[in-house]
Design a protein around this motif. Structure first.
Motif, mmCIF file in Angstrom:
data_model
loop_
_atom_site.group_PDB
_atom_site.id
_atom_site.type_symbol
_atom_site.label_atom_id
_atom_site.label_comp_id
_atom_site.label_asym_id
_atom_site.label_seq_id
_atom_site.Cartn_x
_atom_site.Cartn_y
_atom_site.Cartn_z
ATOM 1 N N GLU A 26 -55.253 98.181 -52.078
ATOM 2 C CA GLU A 26 -53.994 98.921 -52.344
ATOM 3 C C GLU A 26 -52.761 98.119 -52.671
ATOM 4 O O GLU A 26 -51.923 98.386 -53.441
ATOM 5 N N LEU A 27 -52.684 97.134 -51.886
ATOM 6 C CA LEU A 27 -51.768 96.092 -51.833
ATOM 7 C C LEU A 27 -51.483 95.632 -53.301
ATOM 8 O O LEU A 27 -50.619 95.478 -53.943
ATOM 9 N N HIS A 28 -52.691 95.086 -53.832
ATOM 10 C CA HIS A 28 -52.661 94.494 -55.216
ATOM 11 C C HIS A 28 -52.461 95.400 -56.299
ATOM 12 O O HIS A 28 -52.241 94.976 -57.516
ATOM 13 N N GLU A 32 -44.915 96.436 -58.130
ATOM 14 C CA GLU A 32 -43.879 95.841 -57.467
ATOM 15 C C GLU A 32 -44.310 94.408 -56.897
ATOM 16 O O GLU A 32 -43.756 93.478 -56.722
ATOM 17 N N VAL A 33 -45.369 94.607 -56.216
ATOM 18 C CA VAL A 33 -46.305 93.322 -55.632
ATOM 19 C C VAL A 33 -46.742 92.455 -56.833
ATOM 20 O O VAL A 33 -46.492 91.226 -56.615
ATOM 21 N N GLY A 40 -52.773 89.521 -60.750
ATOM 22 C CA GLY A 40 -52.761 90.781 -61.799
ATOM 23 C C GLY A 40 -53.254 91.950 -60.990
ATOM 24 O O GLY A 40 -53.976 91.619 -60.035
ATOM 25 N N ILE A 41 -53.173 93.042 -61.465
ATOM 26 C CA ILE A 41 -53.676 94.230 -60.690
ATOM 27 C C ILE A 41 -55.043 94.420 -61.061
ATOM 28 O O ILE A 41 -55.572 94.400 -62.225
ATOM 29 N N ILE A 101 -46.479 91.317 -49.057
ATOM 30 C CA ILE A 101 -46.234 92.295 -48.251
ATOM 31 C C ILE A 101 -46.361 93.594 -48.692
ATOM 32 O O ILE A 101 -45.910 93.904 -49.914
ATOM 33 N N HIS A 102 -46.778 94.548 -48.252
ATOM 34 C CA HIS A 102 -46.867 96.099 -48.811
ATOM 35 C C HIS A 102 -45.309 96.230 -48.808
ATOM 36 O O HIS A 102 -44.603 96.024 -47.959
#
Length: 182
Positions: A26-28, A32-33, A40-41, A101-102
Motif C-alpha cells: 500500500e505504501l509503495h 505521492e510517496v 517505482g510503483i 512515510i505513509h
C-alpha cells in the motif's frame, strides 16, 4: 531472524517481516510517496513480495548490513512507514539511511523522530563514524527532516535519481559521530 526493536516516545522501529507485505505494498502504491522514490510503483503484490523477501533474507545474515525497519505507532501498532539503514564497508564505519512515510502521517514529526532514533542506534550501538542520506532537491519534506536532525548538506549530485518525472539532482547529507544531533 534477529530480534531488534528501537522504541521512541511514539514509534517502534522493528525489522520487517512477511506479515508487513500488504502495508508495504500500500505504501509503495501511493503516487505521492513514489514521486521521489527510484523504486517505482509496483505493478502487483508479487513484485512487492519479492522486494520484502529480499529484505528479510538480508536480515537473516549473521551480520546484518541492510536493516529494513517497519515504523509502527507504539500505542496501537499502526504501520507508519519504512526505514532503511544500509551499512557500508566496516573500515569506513558509515551507513546510509532512507525512509518512506505513509501520507496520512506526513507533517506530524514521525520522520524526524524515526531519523533521530536511527542516528542514535548508528552512533551509540553500532559505533559508526558517519551516517549519510540523499534526497531529491525537490523533496522539501525530506530536506526539512534531514536538516532538523542536524545533518549537513554536503553537496549536490547532478541528475543521479531516475524518477518517474525524469532525472533529478540529489542533495547529499551527512552527520558525523561528533556532530551535534538536534
Amino acid at each position: 531472524m534477529t530480534k531488534l526493536e528501537i522504541v521512541t516516545e511514539r514509534l517502534t522501529l522493528r525489522l520487517i517481516k512477511s506479515s508487513d507485505l500488504n502495508s508495504v505494498h500500500e505504501l509503495h502504491s501511493f503516487p505521492e510517496v513514489d514521486a521521489y522514490n527510484t523504486l517505482g510503483i509496483p505493478t502487483n503484490i508479487s513484485e512487492t513480495n519479492k522486494i520484502v523477501q529480499g529484505w528479510i533474507a538480508d536480515q537473516q545474515q549473521s551480520e546484518i548490513e541492510n536493516y529494513i525497519f517497519a515504523i509502527e505507532h507504539t500505542s496501537n501498532g499502526e504501520f507508519i512507514g519504512l526505514f532503511g539503514f544500509k551499512l557500508g564497508n566496516k573500515k569506513y564505519k558509515r551507513a546510509e539511511i532512507w525512509y518512506k512515510i505513509h501520507p496520512k502521517f506526513w507533517k506530524k514529526g514521525f520522520a524526524t523522530e524515526a531519523v533521530k532514533a536511527i542516528l542514535d542506534f548508528g552512533f551509540e550501538t553500532l559505533k559508526l563514524h558517519r551516517i549519510e542520506a540523499g534526497c531529491s532537491v525537490h523533496n522539501i519534506g525530506s530536506i526539512k527532516v534531514l536538516e532538523k536532525v542536524g545533518m549537513i548538506r554536503e553537496g549536490r549530485g547532478r541528475e543521479v535519481l531516475p524518477l518517474k518525472s525524469g532525472w533529478s539532482d540529489c542533495f547529499e547529507y551527512s552527520i558525523l559521530e561528533m556532530d551535534e544531533r538536534k
